[in-house]
Design an enzyme around this catalytic site. Structure first.
Site, short mmCIF file in Angstrom:
data_model
loop_
_atom_site.label_atom_id
_atom_site.label_comp_id
_atom_site.label_asym_id
_atom_site.label_seq_id
_atom_site.Cartn_x
_atom_site.Cartn_y
_atom_site.Cartn_z
N ILE A 31 39.37 74.07 68.74
CA ILE A 31 40.71 73.52 68.97
C ILE A 31 41.83 74.55 68.73
O ILE A 31 42.99 74.26 68.98
CB ILE A 31 41.01 72.24 68.13
CG1 ILE A 31 40.60 72.44 66.67
CG2 ILE A 31 40.37 71.01 68.74
CD1 ILE A 31 41.19 71.39 65.76
N GLN A 93 35.45 83.33 56.80
CA GLN A 93 34.80 82.09 57.26
C GLN A 93 35.62 80.94 56.68
O GLN A 93 35.86 80.89 55.47
CB GLN A 93 33.35 82.00 56.77
CG GLN A 93 32.65 80.74 57.29
CD GLN A 93 31.19 80.60 56.82
OE1 GLN A 93 30.67 81.46 56.11
NE2 GLN A 93 30.56 79.52 57.23
N VAL A 94 36.05 80.05 57.54
CA VAL A 94 36.92 78.95 57.11
C VAL A 94 36.11 77.65 57.00
O VAL A 94 36.23 76.93 56.03
CB VAL A 94 38.10 78.78 58.10
CG1 VAL A 94 38.90 77.53 57.77
CG2 VAL A 94 39.00 80.02 58.06
N HIS A 99 28.44 78.50 62.30
CA HIS A 99 28.87 78.33 63.70
C HIS A 99 28.97 79.68 64.38
O HIS A 99 29.48 80.64 63.81
CB HIS A 99 30.20 77.57 63.79
CG HIS A 99 31.29 78.12 62.91
ND1 HIS A 99 31.34 77.89 61.56
CD2 HIS A 99 32.35 78.90 63.20
CE1 HIS A 99 32.41 78.49 61.05
NE2 HIS A 99 33.02 79.14 62.02
N HIS A 101 30.67 81.62 67.35
CA HIS A 101 31.77 81.55 68.32
C HIS A 101 31.32 82.21 69.63
O HIS A 101 30.80 83.33 69.61
CB HIS A 101 32.98 82.36 67.83
CG HIS A 101 33.64 81.86 66.59
ND1 HIS A 101 34.78 81.11 66.61
CD2 HIS A 101 33.33 82.01 65.28
CE1 HIS A 101 35.17 80.83 65.36
NE2 HIS A 101 34.29 81.38 64.54
#
Ligand code: 5GP
Ligand code: ZN
Length: 139
Positions: A31, A93-94, A99, A101
């Protein structure tokens, strides 16, 4: 995992634009896209990072990524696709659910910031020593 945002997306508790799904993998649009088509590929079984993800799930994620990259090539005809995967808060890394990308760069659009680091020759002694140190620590 109860309060993991990506686990919530997998369970359908948070909406997402789904790109792909199989028994082990879910993929959806980021998003905050760094480029048009920016997609995240995640294992359905929660794992925080590359250290924790079981090899089987990692293989499933990479197989799915290859399929999705093929679809991106067909659908968007990108100049290239960058794959990026962060491990640990020290490298920003948030979301602490593994994950990968997939970031296509379309023709005529600016270069992706993650692909434009400057190449500076390193200290060969240090490079050799560090490579040996990592190699010696392999299981
Ligand atoms: P990281 O820095 O952890 O590799 O990147 C996390 C990514 O997850 C960011 O690119 C961010 O835009 C994306 N993201 C965070 N929360 C959500 C969300 O609720 N939905 C979607 N689709 N992407 C998210
Ligand atoms: Zn999770």
């Amino acid at each position: 995992m109860e309060d993991c945002i990506f686990c919530k997306i997998i369970r359908g508790e948070i909406p997402a634009f789904k790109v792909y799904e199989d028994e082990a993998v879910f993929a959806f649009a980021d998003i905050n896209p760094i480029s048009q088509g920016h997609t995240l590929v995640i294992p359905k079984r929660h794992a925080e990072n590359l250290w924790e993800i079981p090899e089987k799930d990692l293989c499933s994620v990479l197989s799915a990524a290859k399929r999705i990259a093929g679809a991106m090539k067909k659908a968007l005809n990108p100049a290239g696709i960058a794959c990026l995967q962060l491990n640990g808060r020290g490298v920003n890394q948030v979301v602490m659910h593994y994950h990968l990308h997939l970031m296509p760069r379309l023709e005529g659009t600016p270069e992706l910031p993650v692909t434009t680091w400057e190449l500076k020759p390193g200290d060969m002694d240090e490079i050799k020593k560090t490579a040996e140190k990592i190699s010696a620590a392999l299981p």
